[in-house]
Design a protein around this motif. Sequence first.
Motif, short mmCIF file in Angstrom:
data_model
loop_
_atom_site.label_atom_id
_atom_site.label_comp_id
_atom_site.label_asym_id
_atom_site.label_seq_id
_atom_site.Cartn_x
_atom_site.Cartn_y
_atom_site.Cartn_z
N GLY A 7 9.92 2.36 -1.19
CA GLY A 7 10.21 3.45 -0.51
C GLY A 7 9.45 4.40 -0.08
O GLY A 7 9.19 5.46 -0.69
N SER A 8 8.29 3.85 0.65
CA SER A 8 7.00 4.91 0.97
C SER A 8 6.64 4.26 2.31
O SER A 8 6.55 3.17 2.80
N GLN A 9 6.06 5.29 3.27
CA GLN A 9 5.17 5.19 4.39
C GLN A 9 3.63 5.19 4.16
O GLN A 9 3.04 4.85 4.98
N ARG A 13 0.11 2.61 -0.83
CA ARG A 13 1.03 1.93 -1.97
C ARG A 13 1.54 0.41 -1.39
O ARG A 13 1.59 -0.43 -2.34
N ILE A 150 -10.21 8.99 -2.93
CA ILE A 150 -11.08 8.49 -3.88
C ILE A 150 -11.52 6.82 -3.38
O ILE A 150 -12.56 6.49 -3.32
#
Length: 188
Positions: A7-9, A13, A150
């Motif tokens: 559940g990420s854009q 990730r 980073i």
Amino acid sequence: MKRLILGSQSPRRKDLLHLAGYDFEVRPSRAEEIMEKTLSPDEAVLYLARFKAEAISLKENEVLLTSDTVVVQDNEILGKPADLQEARNHLKRLSGRTHQVYTGVCISTVEEQKEFFVLTDVTFFPLTDDEIDDYIETGEVWDKAGSYGIQGKGALFVEKIHGDYYSVVGLPLARVVRELKTFGIVGS
Ligand SMILES: Cc1cn([C@H]2C[C@H](O)[C@@H](COP(=O)(O)OP(=O)(O)OP(=O)(O)O)O2)c(=O)[nH]c1=O
């Protein structure tokens, strides 16, 4: 058969889950993130990871992974910069000092929800104004908590790190893999 849903854009990730060898579907949450000012950093990242999960609908066999990363200096949360001045201010505050990166993770099914956070200390070398301006020019600052990445040119600012490198990038991978296993999700 359980199915993993990210559940990420965030492209980072997604890359990290590929690194762990998972087959998964990306289903980003469209919820607008609103930071509760009264929450402590650990509460805030858990709240936001849960908040993202709640905006995504799930089927019976699906396991949803959502997370949120913030940078904290002097107990103040530095999110993504809104403009050039904010990016400059963030980097000035991080210069020559140690800050904390919190990543909150939420794993949800229709029956249950588990959440945890991971804390990493990152120490920056002192930065000159020119270094800060040149870095902002790279465009790397915009979608990153604390205005640095980073995993990019931001690496050149880092004197030392204590904790999970991948948590700073956005997902504490080794811990996530272990938790997903308990939900019946394994990589290859
Ligand atoms: C400190 C730091 C943050 N970041 C990123 C991780 C997160 O993607 C971002 C913080 O924003 P988040 O709100 O955690 O995530 P996002 O908006 O990118 O994605 P989504 O909400 O859809 O899951 O900052 C880096 O990529 N490198 C770093 O070194």
